[in-house]
Design an enzyme around this catalytic site. Sequence first.
Site, PDB file in Angstrom:
ATOM      1  N   ASN A 261       0.839  -1.195   0.000  1.00 33.53           N
ATOM      2  CA  ASN A 261       0.000   0.000   0.000  1.00 33.53           C
ATOM      3  C   ASN A 261       0.880   1.253   0.000  1.00 33.53           C
ATOM      4  O   ASN A 261       0.680   2.181   0.787  1.00 33.53           O
ATOM      5  CB  ASN A 261      -0.957  -0.003   1.195  1.00 33.53           C
TER       6      ASN A 261
ATOM      7  N   GLU B 274       1.337  -3.058  -5.075  1.00 32.38           N
ATOM      8  CA  GLU B 274       0.858  -1.714  -4.788  1.00 32.38           C
ATOM      9  C   GLU B 274       2.020  -0.811  -4.379  1.00 32.38           C
ATOM     10  O   GLU B 274       2.053  -0.230  -3.300  1.00 32.38           O
ATOM     11  CB  GLU B 274      -0.261  -1.733  -3.725  1.00 32.38           C
TER      12      GLU B 274
ATOM     13  N   ASP C 144      -1.629 -10.106  -4.224  1.00 31.79           N
ATOM     14  CA  ASP C 144      -2.955  -9.676  -3.801  1.00 31.79           C
ATOM     15  C   ASP C 144      -3.927 -10.032  -4.922  1.00 31.79           C
ATOM     16  O   ASP C 144      -3.977  -9.365  -5.950  1.00 31.79           O
ATOM     17  CB  ASP C 144      -2.929  -8.169  -3.537  1.00 31.79           C
TER      18      ASP C 144
ATOM     19  N   ASN D 192      -7.216 -10.126  -4.515  1.00 32.11           N
ATOM     20  CA  ASN D 192      -8.459  -9.367  -4.316  1.00 32.11           C
ATOM     21  C   ASN D 192      -9.718 -10.234  -4.417  1.00 32.11           C
ATOM     22  O   ASN D 192     -10.781  -9.760  -4.817  1.00 32.11           O
ATOM     23  CB  ASN D 192      -8.541  -8.182  -5.290  1.00 32.11           C
TER      24      ASN D 192
ATOM     25  N   HIS E 225      -2.417  -4.507   4.563  1.00 36.88           N
ATOM     26  CA  HIS E 225      -2.194  -5.940   4.367  1.00 36.88           C
ATOM     27  C   HIS E 225      -1.055  -6.393   5.283  1.00 36.88           C
ATOM     28  O   HIS E 225      -0.212  -5.591   5.676  1.00 36.88           O
ATOM     29  CB  HIS E 225      -1.774  -6.248   2.930  1.00 36.88           C
TER      30      HIS E 225
END
Length: 256
Positions: free
Chosen positions: A10, A36, A149, A151, A247
């Site tokens: 992130n 990310e 990830d 999702n 995360h």
Amino acid sequence: MPRIISANLNGIRSATQKGFFDWLAGQHADVVCVQELKAQHDDLTERMRAPDGLQGWFHPAEKKGYSGVGLYARREPDRLDIGLGIADIDAEGRYLRADFGALTVVSLYLPSGSSSDDRQQVKFDFLARFLPYLRELAASGRDVVVCGDWNIAHQEIDLKNWKGNLKNSGFLPEERAWMTQLLGEEGWRDTWRQLYPEIPGYTWWSNRGQAYAKDVGWRIDYQIATPALAARAHSASVYKGEKFSDHAPLIVDYTE
């Protein structure tokens, strides 16, 4: 015993300030997949590029402050694929593949559809176009692990409040069916669920309310492997000792 770590940061700059690379230095990982990035090549410091004995390769998104994936390893890959060769997907920096001998490691950041119906359609389109690449990897005869990830929370055990999310992106019937196909007829294995059939293993928590403190999480970060490699997954853990991101890092140890 090879150790592979996957972590959605992130924002690599934010995660660095929160101590991610200080923690990573003590993990003795062989390969680390990050997602990310939210950064361009010019934004990366020397430590972000090559932290403590590792060397990094990156696929940023064209849009600044958005998406992007990276991969760190202790040696140069024999092969490096940056992107899938699909223009609109590659513009978002979602796929990086590295080969080390007979092992292929992919860092993946699958789109989220939570922001709008349009982005959910982008996610569905990605799933449809990504499946042939996964089939090609599965048929390669190589040991392959796709880290990242995804999702998607696959089953009810994979998120705390599953009843309240049946109509929400990340737990939609179509997404879950795609994952069921991947882990069924397509032959891939979910390493965490194979090792720990009854442990939720959440890796993401909303910033709303007290989701993290109350462990109201989702398991959306996976290491999904070809059967022979998955059979060598010895142990796995989700690191929550420090909070680098929304995360948590997923760590899997494989036997030689």
